[in-house]
Design an enzyme around this catalytic site. Sequence first.
Site, mmCIF file in Angstrom:
data_model
loop_
_atom_site.group_PDB
_atom_site.id
_atom_site.type_symbol
_atom_site.label_atom_id
_atom_site.label_comp_id
_atom_site.label_asym_id
_atom_site.label_seq_id
_atom_site.Cartn_x
_atom_site.Cartn_y
_atom_site.Cartn_z
ATOM 1 C CG HIS A 271 -2.034 0.999 1.088
ATOM 2 N ND1 HIS A 271 -1.889 2.317 1.420
ATOM 3 C CD2 HIS A 271 -3.281 0.848 0.594
ATOM 4 C CE1 HIS A 271 -3.019 2.945 1.157
ATOM 5 N NE2 HIS A 271 -3.882 2.077 0.646
ATOM 6 C CG ASP A 328 -8.637 -4.184 -2.939
ATOM 7 O OD1 ASP A 328 -9.815 -4.009 -2.583
ATOM 8 O OD2 ASP A 328 -7.984 -3.347 -3.579
HETATM 9 N N1 CMC Z 1 4.243 -7.600 -5.023
HETATM 10 C C1 CMC Z 1 5.585 -7.590 -5.188
HETATM 11 N N2 CMC Z 1 6.353 -6.485 -5.006
HETATM 12 C C2 CMC Z 1 5.733 -5.363 -4.644
HETATM 13 C C3 CMC Z 1 4.343 -5.302 -4.457
HETATM 14 C C4 CMC Z 1 3.595 -6.469 -4.659
HETATM 15 N N3 CMC Z 1 2.270 -6.452 -4.494
HETATM 16 N N4 CMC Z 1 3.988 -4.036 -4.106
HETATM 17 C C5 CMC Z 1 5.127 -3.337 -4.076
HETATM 18 N N5 CMC Z 1 6.201 -4.125 -4.387
HETATM 19 C C6 CMC Z 1 7.601 -3.739 -4.412
HETATM 20 C C7 CMC Z 1 7.934 -2.919 -5.630
HETATM 21 O O1 CMC Z 1 8.355 -3.741 -6.692
HETATM 22 C C8 CMC Z 1 9.021 -2.021 -5.112
HETATM 23 O O2 CMC Z 1 10.196 -2.808 -5.034
HETATM 24 P P1 CMC Z 1 11.653 -2.147 -5.312
HETATM 25 O O3 CMC Z 1 11.847 -1.163 -4.193
HETATM 26 O O4 CMC Z 1 12.596 -3.295 -5.284
HETATM 27 O O5 CMC Z 1 11.574 -1.493 -6.654
HETATM 28 C C9 CMC Z 1 8.605 -1.717 -3.674
HETATM 29 O O6 CMC Z 1 7.822 -2.862 -3.288
HETATM 30 C C10 CMC Z 1 7.780 -0.454 -3.521
HETATM 31 O O7 CMC Z 1 6.655 -0.537 -4.408
HETATM 32 P P2 CMC Z 1 6.062 0.655 -5.252
HETATM 33 O O8 CMC Z 1 5.375 0.092 -6.450
HETATM 34 O O9 CMC Z 1 7.139 1.690 -5.463
HETATM 35 O O10 CMC Z 1 5.013 1.241 -4.211
HETATM 36 P P3 CMC Z 1 3.792 2.179 -4.548
HETATM 37 O O11 CMC Z 1 3.482 2.909 -3.305
HETATM 38 O O12 CMC Z 1 4.060 2.961 -5.784
HETATM 39 O O13 CMC Z 1 2.612 1.137 -4.907
HETATM 40 C C11 CMC Z 1 0.778 -0.341 -4.742
HETATM 41 C C12 CMC Z 1 1.611 0.757 -4.043
HETATM 42 C C13 CMC Z 1 -0.456 -0.635 -3.882
HETATM 43 C C14 CMC Z 1 0.318 0.153 -6.123
HETATM 44 C C15 CMC Z 1 1.653 -1.618 -4.893
HETATM 45 O O14 CMC Z 1 2.015 -2.090 -3.631
HETATM 46 C C16 CMC Z 1 0.950 -2.723 -5.703
HETATM 47 O O15 CMC Z 1 1.033 -2.725 -6.932
HETATM 48 N N6 CMC Z 1 0.234 -3.672 -5.024
HETATM 49 C C17 CMC Z 1 -0.542 -4.676 -5.742
HETATM 50 C C18 CMC Z 1 -1.869 -4.106 -6.198
HETATM 51 C C19 CMC Z 1 -2.829 -3.890 -5.056
HETATM 52 O O16 CMC Z 1 -3.043 -4.755 -4.219
HETATM 53 N N7 CMC Z 1 -3.509 -2.711 -5.057
HETATM 54 C C20 CMC Z 1 -4.530 -2.387 -4.052
HETATM 55 C C21 CMC Z 1 -4.087 -1.284 -3.161
HETATM 56 S S1 CMC Z 1 -5.115 -1.065 -1.700
HETATM 57 C C22 CMC Z 1 -6.707 -0.618 -2.223
HETATM 58 C C23 CMC Z 1 -6.755 0.414 -3.275
HETATM 59 O O17 CMC Z 1 -6.037 1.409 -3.314
HETATM 60 O O18 CMC Z 1 -7.642 0.275 -4.136
#
Ligand code: CMC
Length: 393
Positions: A271, A328
Amino acid sequence: TGFITLDTGYKNTGATKSSITFLDGELGVLSYRGYPIEQLAEKASFLEVAYLLIYGELPTADQLSNFSNRITKHTNLHENFKKIFDGFPSNAHPMGVLSSLVSSLTAFYPGAIDPDANAEVLDLTIVRLMAKLPTIAAWSYKNSKGQPLMYPKNNLDYVSNFLYMMFALPNQDYVIDPVVVEALNVLLILHADHEQNCSTSTVRIVGSAHASLYSSVAGGINALWGPLHGGANQAVIEMLEAIKNDGGDVKKYIAKAKDKNDNFRLMGFGHRVYKNFDPRAKIIKKACDSVLAKLGVKDPVLEIAKGLEEAALNDDYFKERKLYPNVDFYSGIIYRALGLRTDLFTVMFALGRLPGWIAQWKEMREDNEPIGRPRQVYIGSNTRDFVPIDKRK
Ligand code: CMC
């Protein structure tokens, strides 16, 4: 033009002041208008929470019955909506249908387009949106099933009426299960607002151009559909099913999620703001166990989810990056147990988030916020002369 701060994804940029929702990502705290989410989920009804978000205070009994009666009066859709439904192919994704039909509300209620419309018109727009979104959602489902549309039943409460329009059939008894009503009520409350998330920021930015509330909410629905946002609840179940069909080896998928050459992410994990735990996920996980037990549903996918969660929570990759199950991760398992088709999960999220979108839009307009217009850091070509088409390589 002065100095421009670059912050892609607005990770550290506050876009607004707000008095609606507070969240602390380190401590895992979430409250609406000061009331902790745990108390609201346990004690309130979804309409009470909607009133709280939109109007700022918990309603008195009179205010709540007035709000609820006004919504009930507007649950029907104009008959011409049926023709629009007929035009969609039966396999249309319900989120696309939902946003299109919310957009088309401007055609039926053009008074909402006037940015200077008085408070009464705005209030009617709010009531219409709250009233009609469940009907649009249920009718798009019925249409996709090739079943007759069910008109709203106005002696039912908000959640029961939605279930009735979704699952009842003409000339057949439909018994509304209180366990299902209670579970949906909690899920809707947990989704009702989440400060400046992607869809809410979309609603505010569309509205900041003085576009109508209908148009702004339609924009929010489209943003919510994305798999990184609300679309994650559908993606979680698809992922869990894929793992189950592949032999149930959760470790293999943990490895895939960690592999930087693989686009696969653990859906329902991580998140932007919560870096310790997501308080909504805690409530949902408990609700999930109790709803499945009460309904007597045994879902093999729940076992996969628990195994996956445990494996991830014990893995250094997820620990270092502070990735925990989000709202989720377990919500889809409950929706499935309630009999909802996978492509409706994000629609349920939209029904829940609606009061939050409305409250945020209203706050932005009442605070007279300027049009949302981020700047950029240009990294393109320097100025150059136009090249005629026959001279281009
Ligand atoms: N699986 C594997 N690696 C992950 C995941 C994941 N679900 N989420 C983040 N990471 C890694 C990412 O690759 C990055 O690694 P590195 O530092 O080595 O490059 C690190 O963790 C930080 O991730 P980020 O993408 O820079 O973080 P963000 O704040 O931009 O993204 C997020 C947040 C929710 C989009 C992301 O965690 C994600 O894609 N999660 C899966 C989709 C999901 O479950 N979304 C629902 C969110 S909650 C309800 C809502 O908002 O609707």
